[in-house]
Design an enzyme around this catalytic site. Structure first.
Site, PDB file in Angstrom:
ATOM      1  N   TYR A 154       0.865  -1.184   0.000  1.00 21.13           N
ATOM      2  CA  TYR A 154       0.000   0.000   0.000  1.00 21.13           C
ATOM      3  C   TYR A 154       0.900   1.232   0.000  1.00 21.13           C
ATOM      4  CZ  TYR A 154      -3.656   3.323   1.329  1.00 21.13           C
ATOM      5  OH  TYR A 154      -4.511   4.391   1.358  1.00 21.13           O
ATOM      6  N   TYR A 164      -2.983   4.589   9.311  1.00 24.66           N
ATOM      7  CA  TYR A 164      -2.418   3.303   8.885  1.00 24.66           C
ATOM      8  C   TYR A 164      -1.339   2.828   9.852  1.00 24.66           C
ATOM      9  CZ  TYR A 164      -1.730  -0.294   5.300  1.00 24.66           C
ATOM     10  OH  TYR A 164      -1.685  -1.484   4.610  1.00 24.66           O
TER      11      TYR A 164
END
Length: 293
Positions: A154, A164
């Site tokens: 990602y 995140y």
């Protein structure tokens, strides 16, 4: 899945996909597409996934594919898994790593206050496990020359995405392992890459705080819009096929163009409106991130 053209890109090939859980997972879609492109596929996940996922359903959809239980964070499990794979399927042409988890994210622990025991588990499960899979595949001589190894990443591996958290660190490690292993595998014609996918509504992705907003923002910023799990699988198939035999050590963005965008005019206008609306700015917490005057 609607009827689509299939090209036989993986005809005669064999492979294993680690980490599929249910229909929403990218690993699930990769296994299904690989099978439909002609591959024999094995599926692997931890034992508890059998209770909480639909792995047997996937196995049936992939021609009664063998299901191999494996905790990729443990040496003995991975070693045993590849021995079992060799017995059930023989040597393989591709390995897919679709594994990731963070207890810190699940428990919404701020990055500044990470539980370090959980942090190490994040790195082990989401990053180091790729090294472990490659190493034990080689030790068990189960990966064919000219094969392909693929992992899912990602963009937070390279840029900061606030919520995140420690998964960004894990994805950075994952991509570094790909670069480090690349030349070591090349002498056998084996390539190794990562796909950096759009935010995708998987069980793991949906657990990230504010994920819906991340998904919506990314979709608005991507010229082609967010890529779905199924579209990611279609792209993955090309990287498992012989058509990409000279592509290695790459982090390949599959995100509708998001990674190359600066800003769109509508988003600039939206930000400008928010900055000049004191009530709205306060409501979304802009004052905490306002630049110096």
């Amino acid at each position: 899945m609607p009827d689509k053209a299939h090209y036989g890109l993986l005809k005669g090939k064999k492979g294993i996909v680690f980490g599929p859980l249910d229909e929403s997972s990218i690993g699930w879609q990769i296994a299904l597409h690989a099978y439909r492109e002609g591959a024999e596929v094995a599926i692997s996940n931890i034992a508890t996934a059998l209770r909480f996922g639909n792995i047997q359903e996937l196995a049936e959809s992939c021609g009664n594919a063998p299901v191999i239980m494996c905790d990729a964070s443990k040496d003995e499990d991975v070693d045993k898994a590849f021995k079992e794979l060799s017995e059930k399927l023989g040597s393989v042409d591709f390995i897919v790593h679709s594994i990731g988890m963070s207890q810190n994210i699940r428990k919404q622990v701020p990055y500044e206050e990470l539980n370090y025991e959980w942090f190490m588990k994040t790195l082990n499960v989401s990053g180091i496990s790729l090294h472990r899979l490659v190493s034990f595949a080689l030790k068990n001589d189960v990966l064919n020359d000219g094969g392909s190894i693929l992992a899912l990443s990602y963009i937070a591996s390279q840029r900061n995405y606030w919520t995140y958290s420690d998964m960004g660190d894990a994805k950075s490690l994952l991509e570094s392992i790909v670069r480090s292993y690349g030349p070591r595998l090349a002498k056998r014609g084996i390539r190794i890459n990562t796909i950096s996918q759009s935010p995708t509504y998987t069980k793991a992705g949906s657990g990230i705080p504010g994920f819906e907003k991340m998904h919506e923002y990314s979709d608005l910023m991507s010229p082609l819009g967010n890529a779905s799990a199924e579209e990611c699988a279609e792209y993955a198939v090309t990287l498992l096929s012989d058509l990409t035999r000279k592509v290695t050590m790459q982090n390949l963005f599959h995100d509708g163009g998001y990674s190359s965008m600066g800003a769109t005019i509508p988003m600039i206008r939206l930000a400008d409106e928010a900055l000049h609306d004191e009530e709205l700015a306060a409501r979304v917490g802009l004052e905490d991130f306002s630049p110096s005057k």
